[in-house]
Design a protein around this motif. Structure first.
Motif, PDB file in Angstrom:
ATOM      1  N   ALA A 175      -1.429   0.783 -21.385  1.00  0.00           N
ATOM      2  CA  ALA A 175      -2.380   1.061 -21.542  1.00  0.00           C
ATOM      3  C   ALA A 175      -3.704  -0.458 -21.520  1.00  0.00           C
ATOM      4  N   LEU A 176      -2.827  -1.536 -20.904  1.00  0.00           N
ATOM      5  CA  LEU A 176      -3.645  -2.773 -20.908  1.00  0.00           C
ATOM      6  C   LEU A 176      -4.154  -2.620 -19.964  1.00  0.00           C
ATOM      7  N   GLY A 177      -3.940  -1.858 -18.766  1.00  0.00           N
ATOM      8  CA  GLY A 177      -4.162  -1.582 -17.237  1.00  0.00           C
ATOM      9  C   GLY A 177      -3.407  -2.662 -16.272  1.00  0.00           C
ATOM     10  N   PHE A 178      -1.461  -3.074 -17.388  1.00  0.00           N
ATOM     11  CA  PHE A 178      -1.312  -4.340 -16.499  1.00  0.00           C
ATOM     12  C   PHE A 178      -1.060  -3.168 -15.379  1.00  0.00           C
ATOM     13  N   ASP A 179      -0.381  -3.718 -13.633  1.00  0.00           N
ATOM     14  CA  ASP A 179       0.768  -3.287 -13.333  1.00  0.00           C
ATOM     15  C   ASP A 179       2.156  -3.615 -13.996  1.00  0.00           C
ATOM     16  N   VAL A 180       3.436  -2.883 -14.642  1.00  0.00           N
ATOM     17  CA  VAL A 180       4.263  -2.757 -14.501  1.00  0.00           C
ATOM     18  C   VAL A 180       5.175  -2.135 -13.048  1.00  0.00           C
ATOM     19  N   VAL A 181       6.061  -3.080 -13.132  1.00  0.00           N
ATOM     20  CA  VAL A 181       6.474  -3.148 -11.942  1.00  0.00           C
ATOM     21  C   VAL A 181       7.860  -2.714 -12.313  1.00  0.00           C
ATOM     22  N   ALA A 182       8.574  -3.047 -12.827  1.00  0.00           N
ATOM     23  CA  ALA A 182      10.154  -2.714 -13.555  1.00  0.00           C
ATOM     24  C   ALA A 182      10.417  -2.717 -14.862  1.00  0.00           C
ATOM     25  N   ILE A 183      11.208  -1.892 -15.362  1.00  0.00           N
ATOM     26  CA  ILE A 183      11.654  -1.780 -17.233  1.00  0.00           C
ATOM     27  C   ILE A 183      13.350  -2.592 -17.058  1.00  0.00           C
ATOM     28  N   GLY A 184      13.410  -2.452 -18.211  1.00  0.00           N
ATOM     29  CA  GLY A 184      15.277  -1.976 -18.841  1.00  0.00           C
ATOM     30  C   GLY A 184      15.229  -2.498 -19.904  1.00  0.00           C
ATOM     31  N   LYS A 185      16.918  -3.200 -20.449  1.00  0.00           N
ATOM     32  CA  LYS A 185      17.237  -3.273 -20.765  1.00  0.00           C
ATOM     33  C   LYS A 185      18.696  -4.095 -21.251  1.00  0.00           C
ATOM     34  N   GLY A 186      19.229  -4.902 -22.277  1.00  0.00           N
ATOM     35  CA  GLY A 186      19.720  -5.500 -21.779  1.00  0.00           C
ATOM     36  C   GLY A 186      21.487  -5.042 -21.981  1.00  0.00           C
ATOM     37  N   LYS A 187      22.182  -5.715 -21.451  1.00  0.00           N
ATOM     38  CA  LYS A 187      23.553  -5.129 -22.154  1.00  0.00           C
ATOM     39  C   LYS A 187      24.385  -6.294 -22.304  1.00  0.00           C
ATOM     40  N   ASN A 188      25.909  -6.478 -23.544  1.00  0.00           N
ATOM     41  CA  ASN A 188      25.964  -7.667 -24.181  1.00  0.00           C
ATOM     42  C   ASN A 188      27.272  -7.559 -23.245  1.00  0.00           C
ATOM     43  N   ASN A 189      27.397  -6.817 -22.381  1.00  0.00           N
ATOM     44  CA  ASN A 189      29.380  -7.524 -21.724  1.00  0.00           C
ATOM     45  C   ASN A 189      29.254  -6.872 -20.946  1.00  0.00           C
ATOM     46  N   PRO A 190      30.212  -7.381 -19.822  1.00  0.00           N
ATOM     47  CA  PRO A 190      29.962  -7.044 -17.865  1.00  0.00           C
ATOM     48  C   PRO A 190      30.667  -5.231 -18.242  1.00  0.00           C
ATOM     49  N   ILE A 191      30.443  -4.599 -16.978  1.00  0.00           N
ATOM     50  CA  ILE A 191      31.174  -3.122 -16.851  1.00  0.00           C
ATOM     51  C   ILE A 191      32.506  -2.792 -16.744  1.00  0.00           C
ATOM     52  N   ASP A 192      33.295  -2.834 -17.484  1.00  0.00           N
ATOM     53  CA  ASP A 192      34.247  -1.831 -17.304  1.00  0.00           C
ATOM     54  C   ASP A 192      35.204  -0.571 -16.756  1.00  0.00           C
ATOM     55  N   TYR A 193      35.239  -0.710 -15.622  1.00  0.00           N
ATOM     56  CA  TYR A 193      35.187   0.629 -15.320  1.00  0.00           C
ATOM     57  C   TYR A 193      36.265   0.959 -15.675  1.00  0.00           C
ATOM     58  N   ASP A 194      37.138   0.921 -16.144  1.00  0.00           N
ATOM     59  CA  ASP A 194      38.371   1.747 -16.386  1.00  0.00           C
ATOM     60  C   ASP A 194      38.528   1.248 -17.987  1.00  0.00           C
ATOM     61  N   ALA A 195      37.296   1.438 -18.481  1.00  0.00           N
ATOM     62  CA  ALA A 195      37.622   1.853 -19.511  1.00  0.00           C
ATOM     63  C   ALA A 195      37.684   2.499 -20.165  1.00  0.00           C
ATOM     64  N   THR A 196      38.749   2.880 -21.260  1.00  0.00           N
ATOM     65  CA  THR A 196      39.065   4.301 -21.728  1.00  0.00           C
ATOM     66  C   THR A 196      39.081   4.395 -24.006  1.00  0.00           C
ATOM     67  N   PRO A 197      39.227   4.772 -24.076  1.00  0.00           N
ATOM     68  CA  PRO A 197      39.881   5.067 -25.764  1.00  0.00           C
ATOM     69  C   PRO A 197      40.508   4.418 -26.212  1.00  0.00           C
ATOM     70  N   ASP A 198      41.525   4.259 -24.979  1.00  0.00           N
ATOM     71  CA  ASP A 198      42.830   3.525 -25.604  1.00  0.00           C
ATOM     72  C   ASP A 198      42.310   1.768 -25.767  1.00  0.00           C
ATOM     73  N   THR A 199      42.089   1.716 -24.684  1.00  0.00           N
ATOM     74  CA  THR A 199      41.878   0.361 -24.383  1.00  0.00           C
ATOM     75  C   THR A 199      40.338  -0.391 -25.362  1.00  0.00           C
ATOM     76  N   VAL A 200      40.183   0.058 -25.477  1.00  0.00           N
ATOM     77  CA  VAL A 200      38.552  -0.215 -26.979  1.00  0.00           C
ATOM     78  C   VAL A 200      38.553  -0.192 -28.545  1.00  0.00           C
ATOM     79  N   ARG A 201      39.975   0.668 -28.360  1.00  0.00           N
ATOM     80  CA  ARG A 201      40.127   1.342 -30.001  1.00  0.00           C
ATOM     81  C   ARG A 201      40.187   0.316 -30.921  1.00  0.00           C
ATOM     82  N   GLN A 202      41.000  -0.694 -30.440  1.00  0.00           N
ATOM     83  CA  GLN A 202      41.178  -1.369 -31.523  1.00  0.00           C
ATOM     84  C   GLN A 202      40.015  -2.096 -31.902  1.00  0.00           C
ATOM     85  N   LYS A 203      38.956  -2.553 -30.976  1.00  0.00           N
ATOM     86  CA  LYS A 203      37.713  -2.999 -31.450  1.00  0.00           C
ATOM     87  C   LYS A 203      36.772  -1.844 -31.843  1.00  0.00           C
TER      88      LYS A 203
END
Length: 429
Positions: A175-203
């Protein structure tokens, strides 16, 4: 136009209230109910859950006496209870969208097929629909948004979730007329591609979350879904499949999100991405071609330029959802909604080696995870949207761990509502 707080106070003073039907009474649903009870001009009139005890608990946690809660099994019982000013707890999901006095339906289930049906039923019954169920939104949101406009109701994602929070920053900057070049979000931990309900159950149990829900955060699928929602609402795209996901501080973002030729990581501008190290915040990177604006940005301690970061250091998840509810009713506005056609897709990856004849499961479970890609590239390569996968999806050939799954590799469950709605969307766009 006066503020939402003023408008809600006016409703309260006139003995009027926005009546909300909430589907899903997990951690987020319970928080939402309590937050609404603190507000003027709005009540959680119906709470629906597969376990009616959870619906009841959502009310009692918010300070509502059991004498004011009606457990209902029929639509007639729901309507009568609402007319008497009682709060309704039910496990009959099919009635959530049909009660006479309901103004807005909120889907907090996280199940794609359930969300698609709830949204469609809400639109049919002329109720505004708030999709906390982002999994359904990234799969069939464009067609649902188009249908809602034809019906004269609002289809919207929610404030408080990262996509909604990003949209607010984007709208401000645009609305202010800036050129928006990127948008995004934070992530609070590295991706663990092997995560399953079993590996994260306690947390998960420590956080009062369903294990599969936490697994979808840890394996990165939730982040990919959130970025896809941002893309579909703004037209921005992932710069690379899966996004870059750098590790950085907030101050480093303007230099990181520059083109490669200028020392950054990007091939293109107008991208969505995520950053390890800035959670729970969300951001937009902006610039301008006018020297006077640069001079003032420097004076305001926004950095040396040419890119600047607009950063919000928090998002309050479902506690902010009532703001979206109010905007839909008071102003007929969405917090975040898809633009005219799909922009991004969350495609399916094998989480483990899969054998011919094996059944898949769903988001945050044992067999699959998701990655963001442009809609056009996903369509070109016949990649399978993760929101269409369920426990009745059968593998037609052996698939290696890490392999991207295409439509022809599986036999989909074509009986689901979301599959049929997706077919309608494909025909439309």
């Amino acid at each position: 136009m006066s503020g939402i707080n003023t408008q809600l106070r006016i409703l309260e003073e006139n003995n009027q209230q926005i009546k909300v039907s909430l589907v899903g009474a997990g951690l987020m649903g319970k928080g939402m109910v309590s937050q609404m009870m603190l507000m003027k001009g709005m009540i959680p009139a119906i709470v629906t859950s597969n376990k009616v005890e959870d619906a009841i608990e959502s009310y009692t946690l918010a300070g509502i006496s059991k004498e004011d809660i009606v457990i209902a099994k029929t639509l007639s019982d729901i309507n009568v209870a609402m007319e008497k000013g009682k709060y309704v707890a039910t496990d009959m999901t099919e009635y959530a969208t049909k009660a006479n006095l309901v103004d807005v339906v909120v889907d907090a289930t996280g199940i794609p097929d359930v969300g698609a049906r709830l949204a469609m039923d809400s639109i049919y019954n002329k109720k505004h629909i708030v999709m906390v169920n982002i999994e359904a939104d990234v799969t069939v949101g464009p067609i649902l948004n188009k249908l809602s406009k034809s019906a004269g109701v609002v289809y919207t994602g929610t404030a408080g979730d990262e996509p909604g929070a990003v949209q607010e920053i984007y709208d401000f900057a645009d609305a202010l007329g800036f050129d928006v070049v990127a948008i995004g979000k934070g992530k609070n931990n590295p991706i663990d591609y092997d995560a399953t309900p079993d590996t994260v159950r306690q947390k998960a149990l420590e956080k009062n979350l369903k294990p599969l829900r936490l697994a979808s955060f840890v394996d990165g699928t939730n982040t990919m879904i959130e970025m896809a929602a941002m893309a579909n609402a703004t037209g921005f795209t992932p710069d690379v499949r899966g996004a870059h996901g750098p590790r950085a501080t907030v101050k480093e973002l303007p230099n990181i999100f520059r083109l490669k030729k200028d020392g950054g990581i990007l091939n293109n501008y107008q991208v969505v991405d995520y950053v390890n190290g800035i959670a729970p915040g969300v951001f937009a990177i902006v610039t301008t071609n006018l020297p006077q604006v640069h001079q003032e940005m420097k004076y305001l301690s926004m950095g040396d330029g040419p890119n600047y970061v607009l950063y919000r250091p928090y998002h309050l998840t479902s506690l902010e959802t009532p703001i979206t509810v109010a905007k839909a009713v008071l102003y007929n506005e969405a917090t975040i909604a898809p633009i005219d056609k799909p922009v991004a897709e969350v495609v399916t990856i094998a989480k483990k080696d899969l054998k011919k004849g094996e059944r898949l499961d769903g988001i945050g479970e044992y067999t699959i995870l998701g990655s963001i890609e442009t809609y056009e590239k996903a369509k070109e390569e016949n990649l399978l949207p993760i929101g269409l996968v369920n426990a009745n999806t059968i593998v037609k050939r052996n698939i290696k761990k890490g392999e991207f799954i295409t439509y022809d590799m599986v036999e989909l469950d074509t009986s689901t509502f979301i599959y049929k709605l997706r077919q309608m969307q494909e025909a439309e766009f």
